[in-house]
Design an enzyme around this catalytic site. Structure first.
Site, mmCIF file in Angstrom:
data_model
loop_
_atom_site.group_PDB
_atom_site.id
_atom_site.type_symbol
_atom_site.label_atom_id
_atom_site.label_comp_id
_atom_site.label_asym_id
_atom_site.label_seq_id
_atom_site.Cartn_x
_atom_site.Cartn_y
_atom_site.Cartn_z
ATOM 1 N N ASP A 40 0.819 -1.212 0.000
ATOM 2 C CA ASP A 40 0.000 0.000 0.000
ATOM 3 C C ASP A 40 0.856 1.266 0.000
ATOM 4 O O ASP A 40 1.859 1.364 0.711
ATOM 5 C CB ASP A 40 -0.907 -0.010 1.233
ATOM 6 C CG ASP A 40 -1.973 1.061 1.179
ATOM 7 O OD1 ASP A 40 -2.331 1.487 0.070
ATOM 8 O OD2 ASP A 40 -2.458 1.460 2.257
ATOM 9 N N GLU A 46 -3.331 -0.439 -8.487
ATOM 10 C CA GLU A 46 -4.129 0.707 -8.062
ATOM 11 C C GLU A 46 -3.243 1.947 -8.092
ATOM 12 O O GLU A 46 -2.071 1.882 -7.710
ATOM 13 C CB GLU A 46 -4.673 0.510 -6.647
ATOM 14 C CG GLU A 46 -5.367 1.757 -6.096
ATOM 15 C CD GLU A 46 -6.300 1.466 -4.944
ATOM 16 O OE1 GLU A 46 -7.160 0.577 -5.103
ATOM 17 O OE2 GLU A 46 -6.171 2.126 -3.888
#
Length: 519
Positions: A175, A283
């Site tokens: 992330d 992402e």
């Protein structure tokens, strides 16, 4: 249990797997896996967990045991620690133990177990919900603040998956990685998804330029770029279905190019170096800006990615309003919905899903997101408020410790102010001397102390005096002792989110009443 007793238990499981209840013996029943005449399970004993495998002697050698015993029937029983070597061994037998791609899943939810003890509860909640969980989801900053590694995060989630017998698939997200070496670290640790934080290539300073300065800076680009972008976007309107369109004024074009094109190029580089070769989910976070992402910004970013042959799995704009840490959405819900319609239409046009960052506790917007994101689905990221649910256990079971943690957090809040955007400070939050056993739980229901406690998690866990942790050991010992209570709080917390997203509750008030905490 003695090894002989474990062999007997394994043989009983094989003989009657559907009716074996092993919890009284420390055998965690949901973990039991039977493969022909081999059996595997997690054993809880003396406050620790280990893997037990009972298998043909000639195949069991890839486990690294701490103890073993040969049976008389060509079988061997091994007891192993929950290490990477043994995780690799069990995943060769049961591939669902490893994280997989979320591609093809319409609804996905990032959970981010910072403390390494929340995934079991989350998995019990997600069974049958039709939502793909991203169990492992940590940024580099979160790893540093919790003194963990990416591999530790992925492995912790993987063992929870085996322990709960969760066969529906799960993901692991590197992330908010920014640098190539951070992406590589996530890939090597087993992450199946990369969230690229393109902060260093997003030029926020452009938003402060006057129209004249903006025009001058844009026209200083090579003619090739000026002509290309004006030709592609200037004064054009792009229809997005029946209810949305994006129009580009001169300012829209110039700001989109100067703020975001560098990030498009960087995302393209990361895609070709890591995402495509390793077949990862991609992402892109374009929300690290000082102003909300306009429809023009969003359309430009997506279209330029498309021109480079890239369709991310998900993309995170910076939505209108404030998505501050640990509290509900701040802003006009009517305007949020109006703008979300356009962002959703852009995402649907280019074939990806919207991602909602800092999604913890944003209960007011979830009915809107759930209702409008029907075609492609959604991805929601939560993480940090698992820490607050852990503190709820501390406040209930050791209110004095909770008061100590709050006082330390309150007194040292300046340490984290540069890293987060939040309203809480010492002037608008309760003074530590006003907190006592009778009102300590209010720290977790009032927005300002929630934010103070939320943002200070790393400092609290790592604070030392005389070379000893002041809070860490007491915190984790208490959390381990009351794991069932922590699990209950976690499930209530995340259930509030997904009930609203799935339309099983209509309002924040309704879902709060449904999952009211036990104090």
């Amino acid at each position: 249990m003695k090894l002989e007793e474990l062999i007997e238990a394994a043989q009983n499981i094989i003989a009657n797997p559907s009716n074996f209840a092993g919890d009284d013996q420390g055998i965690y029943a949901p973990s039991i896996q039977v493969d022909r005449t081999n059996v595997y399970f997690i054993l809880h004993e003396d406050g620790k967990k280990c893997l037990v495998a009972y298998e043909d002697t000639n195949t069991i050698g890839d486990f690294d045991p701490i103890d073993s015993l040969d049976a008389e029937n060509g079988k061997t029983l091994v007891v192993t620690e929950l290490t990477k070597v043994n995780n690799d061994a069990i995943s060769r037998r049961f591939p669902w133990v490893k994280p997989i791609s979320r591609h093809g899943y319409k609804y996905t939810f990032g959970l981010g177990d910072r403390l390494g003890s929340a995934s079991n509860a989350h998995l019990r909640l997600f069974k049958g919900r039709g939502i793909f969980p991203i169990l492992a989801q940590q940024s580099i900053r979160e790893l540093l603040l919790t003194d963990r590694t990416e591999l530790d995060v992925v492995q912790s989630a993987s063992w929870a998956v085996f322990e709960e017998g969760y066969t529906d698939g799960w993901g692991a997200d590197g992330d908010h990685v920014k640098e190539p070496y951070e992406v590589e670290y996530a890939v090597e640790s087993g992450c199946t998804m990369i969230t690229l934080d393109a902060t260093k290539k997003i030029h926020n300073e452009i938003a402060d330029l006057s129209d004249e300065e903006l025009d001058a800076k844009f026209n200083a680009l090579d003619d090739e770029y000026v002509n290309r972008f004006n030709s592609a976007y200037l004064d054009k309107t792009f229809k997005l279905g029946e209810n949305a369109e994006v129009h580009f004024s001169k300012k829209d074009v110039e700001q989109s190019v100067l703020i975001f094109f560098d990030a498009v190029e960087y995302a393209t580089y990361i895609y070709h170096r890591f995402i495509k070769p390793f077949n990862l989910d991609f992402e892109i976070s374009m929300d690290e800006t000082i102003v909300p992402t306009t429809p023009g910004n969003h359309y430009f970013f997506a279209n330029e990615l498309k021109n480079n042959g890239i369709t991310p799995e998900t993309l995170a704009p910076k939505f209108y309003g404030e998505f501050q840490k640990a509290i509900d959405y701040i802003g006009d819900l009517g305007r949020f919905e109006k703008e979300y319609v356009v962002h959703e239409a852009i995402a649907e046009n280019f074939g990806y899903r919207l991602s909602i960052h800092s999604g913890s506790d944003k209960l007011s917007v979830y009915p809107i997101i759930g209702r409008l994101s029907k075609k492609n689905g959604w991805h929601v990221k939560t993480a940090g408020t698992n820490w607050l649910e852990a503190l709820r256990v501390i406040a209930k079971e050791d209110p004095k410790l909770m008061q100590e943690i709050y006082k330390y957090s309150f007194d040292n809040l300046a340490d984290v102010k540069p890293f987060y955007v939040f309203h809480a400070d010492q002037s608008n939050s309760p003074k530590p001397e006003t907190i006592n056993d009778s009102n300590v739980m209010s720290l977790l229901t009032d927005d300002n102390p929630r934010q103070i406690l939320h943002t200070m998690y790393g400092n609290v866990l790592n604070y030392q005096e005389s070379f000893k942790y002041v809070y860490r050991d007491r915190f984790f010992n208490l959390l381990k002792k009351y794991q069932d209570e922590y699990d209950d709080f976690l499930n209530r917390h995340i259930a509030e989110h997904i009930d609203l997203l799935q339309g099983k509750a209509a309002t924040k008030e309704e879902v709060k009443a449904k999952y009211e905490r036990k104090n």
